[in-house]
Write a protein that holds these residues in place. Structure first.
Motif, PDB file in Angstrom:
ATOM      1  N   CYS A  59       0.843  -1.189   0.000  1.00  0.00           N
ATOM      2  CA  CYS A  59       0.000   0.000   0.000  1.00  0.00           C
ATOM      3  C   CYS A  59       0.880   1.241   0.000  1.00  0.00           C
ATOM      4  O   CYS A  59       2.031   1.208   0.439  1.00  0.00           O
ATOM      5  CB  CYS A  59      -0.922   0.020   1.217  1.00  0.00           C
ATOM      6  SG  CYS A  59      -0.139   0.705   2.706  1.00  0.00           S
ATOM      7  N   ALA A  72       0.804   5.950  -0.837  1.00  0.00           N
ATOM      8  CA  ALA A  72      -0.001   7.159  -0.974  1.00  0.00           C
ATOM      9  C   ALA A  72       0.801   8.258  -1.638  1.00  0.00           C
ATOM     10  O   ALA A  72       2.030   8.302  -1.566  1.00  0.00           O
ATOM     11  CB  ALA A  72      -0.498   7.631   0.395  1.00  0.00           C
ATOM     12  N   TYR A 101      -8.666   6.181 -11.923  1.00  0.00           N
ATOM     13  CA  TYR A 101      -9.580   6.689 -10.902  1.00  0.00           C
ATOM     14  C   TYR A 101     -10.997   6.189 -11.137  1.00  0.00           C
ATOM     15  O   TYR A 101     -11.399   5.931 -12.274  1.00  0.00           O
ATOM     16  CB  TYR A 101      -9.577   8.228 -10.922  1.00  0.00           C
ATOM     17  CG  TYR A 101      -8.271   8.832 -10.492  1.00  0.00           C
ATOM     18  CD1 TYR A 101      -8.066   9.202  -9.164  1.00  0.00           C
ATOM     19  CD2 TYR A 101      -7.232   9.021 -11.399  1.00  0.00           C
ATOM     20  CE1 TYR A 101      -6.865   9.751  -8.750  1.00  0.00           C
ATOM     21  CE2 TYR A 101      -6.034   9.562 -10.997  1.00  0.00           C
ATOM     22  CZ  TYR A 101      -5.845   9.928  -9.675  1.00  0.00           C
ATOM     23  OH  TYR A 101      -4.651  10.467  -9.263  1.00  0.00           O
ATOM     24  N   GLU A 149      -1.519   5.762  -9.194  1.00  0.00           N
ATOM     25  CA  GLU A 149      -2.511   6.694  -8.653  1.00  0.00           C
ATOM     26  C   GLU A 149      -3.879   6.049  -8.778  1.00  0.00           C
ATOM     27  O   GLU A 149      -4.210   5.468  -9.809  1.00  0.00           O
ATOM     28  CB  GLU A 149      -2.545   8.024  -9.423  1.00  0.00           C
ATOM     29  CG  GLU A 149      -1.283   8.858  -9.351  1.00  0.00           C
ATOM     30  CD  GLU A 149      -1.393  10.105 -10.219  1.00  0.00           C
ATOM     31  OE1 GLU A 149      -2.527  10.598 -10.438  1.00  0.00           O
ATOM     32  OE2 GLU A 149      -0.352  10.596 -10.684  1.00  0.00           O
ATOM     33  N   THR A 150      -4.670   6.163  -7.723  1.00  0.00           N
ATOM     34  CA  THR A 150      -6.075   5.789  -7.787  1.00  0.00           C
ATOM     35  C   THR A 150      -6.808   6.535  -6.698  1.00  0.00           C
ATOM     36  O   THR A 150      -6.199   7.086  -5.771  1.00  0.00           O
ATOM     37  CB  THR A 150      -6.278   4.264  -7.642  1.00  0.00           C
ATOM     38  OG1 THR A 150      -7.614   3.933  -8.021  1.00  0.00           O
ATOM     39  CG2 THR A 150      -6.013   3.785  -6.220  1.00  0.00           C
ATOM     40  N   GLY A 151      -8.131   6.570  -6.793  1.00  0.00           N
ATOM     41  CA  GLY A 151      -8.913   7.264  -5.788  1.00  0.00           C
ATOM     42  C   GLY A 151     -10.311   7.544  -6.271  1.00  0.00           C
ATOM     43  O   GLY A 151     -10.664   7.276  -7.422  1.00  0.00           O
ATOM     44  N   ILE A 165     -12.853   0.623  -1.507  1.00  0.00           N
ATOM     45  CA  ILE A 165     -11.405   0.584  -1.280  1.00  0.00           C
ATOM     46  C   ILE A 165     -10.956  -0.845  -0.977  1.00  0.00           C
ATOM     47  O   ILE A 165      -9.941  -1.321  -1.508  1.00  0.00           O
ATOM     48  CB  ILE A 165     -11.011   1.543  -0.128  1.00  0.00           C
ATOM     49  CG1 ILE A 165     -11.101   2.996  -0.599  1.00  0.00           C
ATOM     50  CG2 ILE A 165      -9.612   1.225   0.396  1.00  0.00           C
ATOM     51  CD1 ILE A 165     -10.914   4.015   0.513  1.00  0.00           C
ATOM     52  N   TYR A 186      -2.585   5.373  -3.190  1.00  0.00           N
ATOM     53  CA  TYR A 186      -3.792   6.188  -3.190  1.00  0.00           C
ATOM     54  C   TYR A 186      -3.415   7.658  -3.338  1.00  0.00           C
ATOM     55  O   TYR A 186      -2.501   8.149  -2.684  1.00  0.00           O
ATOM     56  CB  TYR A 186      -4.589   5.979  -1.901  1.00  0.00           C
ATOM     57  CG  TYR A 186      -5.971   6.588  -1.988  1.00  0.00           C
ATOM     58  CD1 TYR A 186      -7.054   5.836  -2.429  1.00  0.00           C
ATOM     59  CD2 TYR A 186      -6.188   7.927  -1.674  1.00  0.00           C
ATOM     60  CE1 TYR A 186      -8.316   6.396  -2.544  1.00  0.00           C
ATOM     61  CE2 TYR A 186      -7.437   8.502  -1.795  1.00  0.00           C
ATOM     62  CZ  TYR A 186      -8.503   7.734  -2.232  1.00  0.00           C
ATOM     63  OH  TYR A 186      -9.743   8.307  -2.364  1.00  0.00           O
ATOM     64  N   ASP A 231      -4.034  10.776  -2.247  1.00  0.00           N
ATOM     65  CA  ASP A 231      -4.660  11.443  -1.107  1.00  0.00           C
ATOM     66  C   ASP A 231      -4.460  12.955  -1.206  1.00  0.00           C
ATOM     67  O   ASP A 231      -3.791  13.575  -0.374  1.00  0.00           O
ATOM     68  CB  ASP A 231      -4.073  10.901   0.192  1.00  0.00           C
ATOM     69  CG  ASP A 231      -4.977  11.164   1.385  1.00  0.00           C
ATOM     70  OD1 ASP A 231      -6.073  10.579   1.425  1.00  0.00           O
ATOM     71  OD2 ASP A 231      -4.595  11.962   2.266  1.00  0.00           O
ATOM     72  N   TRP A 289      -8.102   1.710   4.285  1.00  0.00           N
ATOM     73  CA  TRP A 289      -6.737   1.796   3.737  1.00  0.00           C
ATOM     74  C   TRP A 289      -5.717   1.309   4.754  1.00  0.00           C
ATOM     75  O   TRP A 289      -4.741   0.648   4.400  1.00  0.00           O
ATOM     76  CB  TRP A 289      -6.426   3.222   3.280  1.00  0.00           C
ATOM     77  CG  TRP A 289      -5.289   3.248   2.299  1.00  0.00           C
ATOM     78  CD1 TRP A 289      -4.014   3.688   2.521  1.00  0.00           C
ATOM     79  CD2 TRP A 289      -5.311   2.776   0.942  1.00  0.00           C
ATOM     80  NE1 TRP A 289      -3.245   3.527   1.380  1.00  0.00           N
ATOM     81  CE2 TRP A 289      -4.024   2.967   0.415  1.00  0.00           C
ATOM     82  CE3 TRP A 289      -6.303   2.215   0.146  1.00  0.00           C
ATOM     83  CZ2 TRP A 289      -3.699   2.618  -0.897  1.00  0.00           C
ATOM     84  CZ3 TRP A 289      -5.989   1.857  -1.163  1.00  0.00           C
ATOM     85  CH2 TRP A 289      -4.705   2.068  -1.660  1.00  0.00           C
TER      86      TRP A 289
END
Length: 315
Positions: free
Chosen positions: A51, A53, A215, A250-252, A268, A285, A287, A309
């Motif tokens: 994981c 960010a 995304y 990147e994702t979100g 998530i 992520y 953020d 997360w």
């Protein structure tokens, strides 16, 4: 056998040869805390998806520097990887902040013609040579180049040529923890984009890892949370086609209107499970509040989402 050795073997032998070589080597046996990674060049093999960010300095949360921002997010989640952006050439290590021995994805930019002409060779050779050897460094040149190319800022041919030049510079560092990582838009895989993602791809003999920025929706108030297969399935297939390791840079998602956070938290968890099942090296992520750039606020600020997360990071 660590995954960075597999990558360097594949670079030397080609992917098919590396599969055979790797199989042979394997047959011979050959809460709120910082991730604990041994300070050695040959760390333990990565056994699951990491994981991570992206973040910015947020004064409202007490940040004064990028180090403060990193410390805040790491305390909240127990990060296993981190994303670093440079709008131009990269800074000397450790760069914007010290993340210890966390796996790092770092991107930088420079005009392809300048790269091809060798204008930045001295600086970049020094930067590659100074890269840490106690963690995996996924370095990326001009992530998401698609819109720049569409606007005529540079050509796809020059972009591919610049990548080839950069890899020759990186190879002089003789650091197996450095991985050339192409980061493209997940949108470029959609028929509606009108693009062929391979226009930006310099080849499996140049790129070590193929990563994607994908995304749920880049705008505020999305209608729904799309399934992981809808979002990432084409990326998984593209990586399998070219035989390269897979990652999400990147994702979100913003909250769907009316969602108290529990819906996004469930999404998530589904995303993390799907990407882990599909052997993503890392998922980072985004953020960041990106409303000033015409998009939305992707930050996770509700308890349910943060717990989701954090659970991913500790799994």
């Amino acid at each position: 056998m660590t995954h960075h050795v597999v990558r360097s073997t594949r670079r030397r032998l080609g992917y098919a040869g590396a599969v055979v070589a790797t199989a042979g080597l394997l047959a011979t046996g050959s809460t709120f805390a910082f991730a604990d990674t041994p300070d050695t060049q040959e760390s333990a093999p990565q056994s699951t998806t990491l994981c991570g960010a992206s973040f910015l300095i947020e004064p409202e949360y007490g940040d004064k520097t990028y180090q403060d921002a990193f410390n805040r997010l790491d305390k909240a989640y127990g990060l296993e990887s981190v994303r670093v952006f440079y709008s131009g050439l990269p800074k000397d290590w450790p760069g914007r902040f010290d993340s210890g021995a966390l796996t790092t994805t770092v991107s930088f930019k420079a005009a392809p013609r300048d790269i091809i002409a060798g204008k930045h060779d001295a600086l970049l050779k020094k930067w590659f040579a100074g890269a840490p050897t106690d963690r995996d460094i996924y370095w990326s040149y001009y992530h998401e180049p698609e819109d720049n190319i569409a606007k005529g800022e540079f050509t796809a041919a020059d972009y591919r040529a610049a990548w080839k030049h950069l890899v020759t510079l990186a190879d002089t560092a003789d650091n197996p923890r450095l991985s050339a990582t192409l980061i493209l838009m997940g949108w470029s895989l959609e028929p509606g984009s009108g693009r062929d993602w391979k226009d930006y791809f310099p080849g499996s003999d140049v790129i070590d890892v193929l990563a994607w920025d994908t995304y749920n929706d880049i705008h505020a108030d999305p209608d729904s949370y799309l399934s992981p297969e809808e979002l990432f399935g084409k990326s998984v297939a593209a990586n399998k086609e070219v035989g390269l390791p897979f990652a999400i840079a990147e994702t979100g998602s913003d909250l769907v209107p009316g969602d108290d956070g529990s819906g996004r938290a469930a999404w998530i968890t589904e995303v993390a499970d799907y990407l882990t099942d599909n052997d993503a090296l890392w998922v980072q992520y985004f953020d960041v509040d990106f409303t000033d750039h015409g998009f939305t606020d992707f930050r996770i600020r509700d308890a349910a989402g943060q717990a989701a997360w954090r659970d991913f990071c500790s799994s």
